[in-house]
Design a protein around this motif. Structure first.
Motif, PDB file in Angstrom:
ATOM      1  N   ASP A   1     -10.336  -0.133   1.644  1.00  0.00           N
ATOM      2  CA  ASP A   1      -8.885   0.116   1.741  1.00  0.00           C
ATOM      3  C   ASP A   1      -8.226  -0.813   2.761  1.00  0.00           C
ATOM      4  OD1 ASP A   1     -10.131   1.234   3.960  1.00  0.00           O
ATOM      5  OD2 ASP A   1      -8.814   2.991   4.035  1.00  0.00           O
ATOM      6  N   VAL A   2      -8.659  -2.081   2.761  1.00  0.00           N
ATOM      7  CA  VAL A   2      -8.133  -3.025   3.744  1.00  0.00           C
ATOM      8  C   VAL A   2      -6.603  -3.157   3.687  1.00  0.00           C
ATOM      9  CG1 VAL A   2      -8.138  -5.471   4.454  1.00  0.00           C
ATOM     10  CG2 VAL A   2     -10.298  -4.253   4.112  1.00  0.00           C
ATOM     11  N   PRO A   3      -5.960  -3.185   2.495  1.00  0.00           N
ATOM     12  CA  PRO A   3      -4.493  -3.267   2.497  1.00  0.00           C
ATOM     13  C   PRO A   3      -3.837  -2.108   3.254  1.00  0.00           C
ATOM     14  CG  PRO A   3      -5.341  -3.844   0.340  1.00  0.00           C
ATOM     15  CD  PRO A   3      -6.519  -3.329   1.132  1.00  0.00           C
ATOM     16  N   ALA A   4      -4.361  -0.896   3.102  1.00  0.00           N
ATOM     17  CA  ALA A   4      -3.808   0.261   3.819  1.00  0.00           C
ATOM     18  C   ALA A   4      -4.076   0.139   5.315  1.00  0.00           C
ATOM     19  CB  ALA A   4      -4.398   1.563   3.274  1.00  0.00           C
ATOM     20  N   LEU A   5      -5.262  -0.326   5.673  1.00  0.00           N
ATOM     21  CA  LEU A   5      -5.580  -0.521   7.096  1.00  0.00           C
ATOM     22  C   LEU A   5      -4.627  -1.546   7.717  1.00  0.00           C
ATOM     23  CD1 LEU A   5      -9.498  -0.660   7.024  1.00  0.00           C
ATOM     24  CD2 LEU A   5      -8.072   1.230   7.857  1.00  0.00           C
ATOM     25  N   LEU A   6      -4.406  -2.651   6.995  1.00  0.00           N
ATOM     26  CA  LEU A   6      -3.496  -3.686   7.495  1.00  0.00           C
ATOM     27  C   LEU A   6      -2.106  -3.113   7.709  1.00  0.00           C
ATOM     28  CD1 LEU A   6      -4.575  -6.719   5.283  1.00  0.00           C
ATOM     29  CD2 LEU A   6      -4.799  -6.555   7.767  1.00  0.00           C
TER      30      LEU A   6
ATOM     31  N   GLU B   1       8.284 -11.076   9.938  1.00  0.00           N
ATOM     32  CA  GLU B   1       9.199 -11.776   9.037  1.00  0.00           C
ATOM     33  C   GLU B   1       8.639 -13.152   8.658  1.00  0.00           C
ATOM     34  OE1 GLU B   1      13.784 -12.929   9.601  1.00  0.00           O
ATOM     35  OE2 GLU B   1      13.205 -10.972  10.425  1.00  0.00           O
ATOM     36  N   ALA B   2       8.138 -13.871   9.663  1.00  0.00           N
ATOM     37  CA  ALA B   2       7.560 -15.199   9.418  1.00  0.00           C
ATOM     38  C   ALA B   2       6.304 -15.079   8.549  1.00  0.00           C
ATOM     39  CB  ALA B   2       7.228 -15.878  10.746  1.00  0.00           C
ATOM     40  N   ALA B   3       5.523 -14.012   8.750  1.00  0.00           N
ATOM     41  CA  ALA B   3       4.310 -13.804   7.945  1.00  0.00           C
ATOM     42  C   ALA B   3       4.676 -13.633   6.477  1.00  0.00           C
ATOM     43  CB  ALA B   3       3.545 -12.579   8.448  1.00  0.00           C
ATOM     44  N   ARG B   4       5.697 -12.823   6.215  1.00  0.00           N
ATOM     45  CA  ARG B   4       6.115 -12.615   4.817  1.00  0.00           C
ATOM     46  C   ARG B   4       6.594 -13.917   4.190  1.00  0.00           C
ATOM     47  NH1 ARG B   4       8.168  -7.866   7.144  1.00  0.00           N
ATOM     48  NH2 ARG B   4       6.859  -6.097   6.567  1.00  0.00           N
TER      49      ARG B   4
ATOM     50  N   ALA C   1       0.860  -1.200   0.000  1.00  0.00           N
ATOM     51  CA  ALA C   1       0.000   0.000   0.000  1.00  0.00           C
ATOM     52  C   ALA C   1       0.891   1.242   0.000  1.00  0.00           C
ATOM     53  CB  ALA C   1      -0.909  -0.017   1.218  1.00  0.00           C
ATOM     54  N   ALA C   2       0.485   2.248  -0.731  1.00  0.00           N
ATOM     55  CA  ALA C   2       1.270   3.473  -0.843  1.00  0.00           C
ATOM     56  C   ALA C   2       1.389   4.158   0.515  1.00  0.00           C
ATOM     57  CB  ALA C   2       0.620   4.407  -1.855  1.00  0.00           C
ATOM     58  N   LYS C   3       2.561   4.798   0.745  1.00  0.00           N
ATOM     59  CA  LYS C   3       2.823   5.438   2.034  1.00  0.00           C
ATOM     60  C   LYS C   3       1.721   6.417   2.435  1.00  0.00           C
ATOM     61  CE  LYS C   3       7.580   5.187   3.429  1.00  0.00           C
ATOM     62  NZ  LYS C   3       8.315   4.424   2.416  1.00  0.00           N
ATOM     63  N   ALA C   4       1.245   7.222   1.484  1.00  0.00           N
ATOM     64  CA  ALA C   4       0.220   8.223   1.791  1.00  0.00           C
ATOM     65  C   ALA C   4      -1.072   7.546   2.243  1.00  0.00           C
ATOM     66  CB  ALA C   4      -0.051   9.102   0.574  1.00  0.00           C
ATOM     67  N   ALA C   5      -1.432   6.452   1.567  1.00  0.00           N
ATOM     68  CA  ALA C   5      -2.658   5.726   1.928  1.00  0.00           C
ATOM     69  C   ALA C   5      -2.534   5.124   3.323  1.00  0.00           C
ATOM     70  CB  ALA C   5      -2.942   4.632   0.903  1.00  0.00           C
TER      71      ALA C   5
ATOM     72  N   ILE D   1      -8.778 -12.847   5.226  1.00  0.00           N
ATOM     73  CA  ILE D   1      -8.096 -11.804   5.998  1.00  0.00           C
ATOM     74  C   ILE D   1      -6.772 -12.317   6.568  1.00  0.00           C
ATOM     75  CG2 ILE D   1      -9.344 -12.252   8.164  1.00  0.00           C
ATOM     76  CD1 ILE D   1      -8.035  -8.859   6.808  1.00  0.00           C
ATOM     77  N   VAL D   2      -6.708 -13.614   6.898  1.00  0.00           N
ATOM     78  CA  VAL D   2      -5.437 -14.185   7.387  1.00  0.00           C
ATOM     79  C   VAL D   2      -4.400 -14.129   6.265  1.00  0.00           C
ATOM     80  CG1 VAL D   2      -4.286 -16.309   8.140  1.00  0.00           C
ATOM     81  CG2 VAL D   2      -6.471 -15.626   9.176  1.00  0.00           C
ATOM     82  N   GLN D   3      -4.824 -14.506   5.047  1.00  0.00           N
ATOM     83  CA  GLN D   3      -3.895 -14.471   3.916  1.00  0.00           C
ATOM     84  C   GLN D   3      -3.448 -13.041   3.637  1.00  0.00           C
ATOM     85  OE1 GLN D   3      -5.292 -16.995   0.592  1.00  0.00           O
ATOM     86  NE2 GLN D   3      -6.804 -17.801   2.041  1.00  0.00           N
ATOM     87  N   GLU D   4      -4.395 -12.081   3.730  1.00  0.00           N
ATOM     88  CA  GLU D   4      -4.053 -10.676   3.481  1.00  0.00           C
ATOM     89  C   GLU D   4      -3.079 -10.150   4.539  1.00  0.00           C
ATOM     90  OE1 GLU D   4      -7.770  -8.633   1.246  1.00  0.00           O
ATOM     91  OE2 GLU D   4      -8.219  -9.382   3.244  1.00  0.00           O
ATOM     92  N   ALA D   5      -3.294 -10.535   5.799  1.00  0.00           N
ATOM     93  CA  ALA D   5      -2.409 -10.086   6.884  1.00  0.00           C
ATOM     94  C   ALA D   5      -1.005 -10.658   6.689  1.00  0.00           C
ATOM     95  CB  ALA D   5      -2.976 -10.489   8.246  1.00  0.00           C
ATOM     96  N   LEU D   6      -0.933 -11.927   6.281  1.00  0.00           N
ATOM     97  CA  LEU D   6       0.375 -12.540   6.021  1.00  0.00           C
ATOM     98  C   LEU D   6       1.079 -11.810   4.878  1.00  0.00           C
ATOM     99  CD1 LEU D   6      -0.547 -16.345   6.272  1.00  0.00           C
ATOM    100  CD2 LEU D   6       0.735 -15.001   7.962  1.00  0.00           C
ATOM    101  N   ARG D   7       0.327 -11.535   3.800  1.00  0.00           N
ATOM    102  CA  ARG D   7       0.935 -10.843   2.651  1.00  0.00           C
ATOM    103  C   ARG D   7       1.410  -9.448   3.039  1.00  0.00           C
ATOM    104  NH1 ARG D   7      -3.085 -13.664  -0.602  1.00  0.00           N
ATOM    105  NH2 ARG D   7      -1.940 -15.247  -1.750  1.00  0.00           N
ATOM    106  N   ALA D   8       0.684  -8.813   3.979  1.00  0.00           N
ATOM    107  CA  ALA D   8       1.054  -7.467   4.429  1.00  0.00           C
ATOM    108  C   ALA D   8       2.198  -7.523   5.445  1.00  0.00           C
ATOM    109  CB  ALA D   8      -0.162  -6.762   5.040  1.00  0.00           C
ATOM    110  N   GLY D   9       2.578  -8.743   5.858  1.00  0.00           N
ATOM    111  CA  GLY D   9       3.668  -8.890   6.814  1.00  0.00           C
ATOM    112  C   GLY D   9       3.333  -8.309   8.176  1.00  0.00           C
ATOM    113  N   ARG D  10       2.079  -8.445   8.596  1.00  0.00           N
ATOM    114  CA  ARG D  10       1.672  -7.889   9.889  1.00  0.00           C
ATOM    115  C   ARG D  10       1.740  -8.941  10.978  1.00  0.00           C
ATOM    116  NH1 ARG D  10       3.591  -4.167   9.385  1.00  0.00           N
ATOM    117  NH2 ARG D  10       2.686  -3.210  11.213  1.00  0.00           N
ATOM    118  N   PRO D  11       2.110  -8.518  12.209  1.00  0.00           N
ATOM    119  CA  PRO D  11       2.002  -9.435  13.347  1.00  0.00           C
ATOM    120  C   PRO D  11       0.536  -9.846  13.497  1.00  0.00           C
ATOM    121  CG  PRO D  11       3.279  -7.485  13.956  1.00  0.00           C
ATOM    122  CD  PRO D  11       2.667  -7.207  12.610  1.00  0.00           C
ATOM    123  N   LEU D  12       0.307 -11.140  13.664  1.00  0.00           N
ATOM    124  CA  LEU D  12      -1.045 -11.682  13.639  1.00  0.00           C
ATOM    125  C   LEU D  12      -1.310 -12.505  14.894  1.00  0.00           C
ATOM    126  CD1 LEU D  12      -3.601 -12.244  11.850  1.00  0.00           C
ATOM    127  CD2 LEU D  12      -2.328 -14.147  10.845  1.00  0.00           C
TER     128      LEU D  12
END
Length: 178
Positions: free
Chosen positions: A83-88, A164-167, A1-5, A106-117
């Motif tokens: 705008d879920v990718p930006a929220l993540l 890191e593990a999510a990515r 997601a873009a920095k501004a978003a 949403i689990v797959q999206e969070a993993l792709r976003a590299g977020r702690p889950l």
């Protein structure tokens, strides 16, 4: 997601330097959001108090709002969002407190976003995350959920390892086309 978003999403989440805990999904019993609100009630006296943001719509909307009011929970009901990718990307931790579940997107999206889950150990979730890419808790366990979220928020090293593990897990997931 873009920095501004991402910056816009973060300011919209009301973080203001507070940690942001994000959950996304249909406001229905299966998703376990009542468990998440009960967990959030236990961290309202912490400083800085995490902000709970919930994106989604559904039949439990009014009930969850009443629960949040009753618990004095600092939270944002975001409604249905595009705008879920930006929220993540703006969240410090993503929580999937489902009571039962298939293979939640949403689990797959969070993993792709590299977020702690932090997620429930139910349905297809453990297969998606493995043991490293999420903190898995028993579904419906308020104390375990609260403890897991706080453990990630207070330990930047652990959050970084989860990211890191999510990515790494995301790289092994079937592509969007599959």
């Amino acid at each position: 997601a873009a920095k501004a978003a991402v910056a816009a999403a973060r300011s919209g989440l009301g973080g203001d330097g507070r940690p942001v805990v994000l959950a996304v999904g249909r406001l229905a019993p299966q998703k376990g959001f009542a468990t998440l609100l009960a967990a959030a009630a236990s961290w309202q006296n912490r400083e800085p108090c995490p902000v709970l943001a919930l994106a989604g719509a559904g039949p439990l909307d009014q009930m969850l709002r009443a629960q949040a009011d009753a618990g004095g929970i600092r939270m944002r009901f975001l409604g249905q969002r595009g705008d879920v990718p930006a929220l993540l990307a703006a969240a410090d931790v993503v929580v999937v407190p489902s009571r039962w579940e298939g293979q939640p997107l949403i689990v797959q999206e969070a993993l792709r976003a590299g977020r702690p889950l932090v997620a429930s150990r139910t349905g297809g979730i453990p297969n998606l995350t493995g043991e490293d890419a999420a903190v898995l808790v028993p579904p419906g366990d308020v104390a375990a959920l609260a403890a897991a979220v706080l453990a990630v928020l207070v330990d930047p090293g652990r959050a970084a390892r989860l990211s890191e593990a999510a990515r790494a897990r995301a790289a092994a997931l079937p592509g969007e086309d599959a």
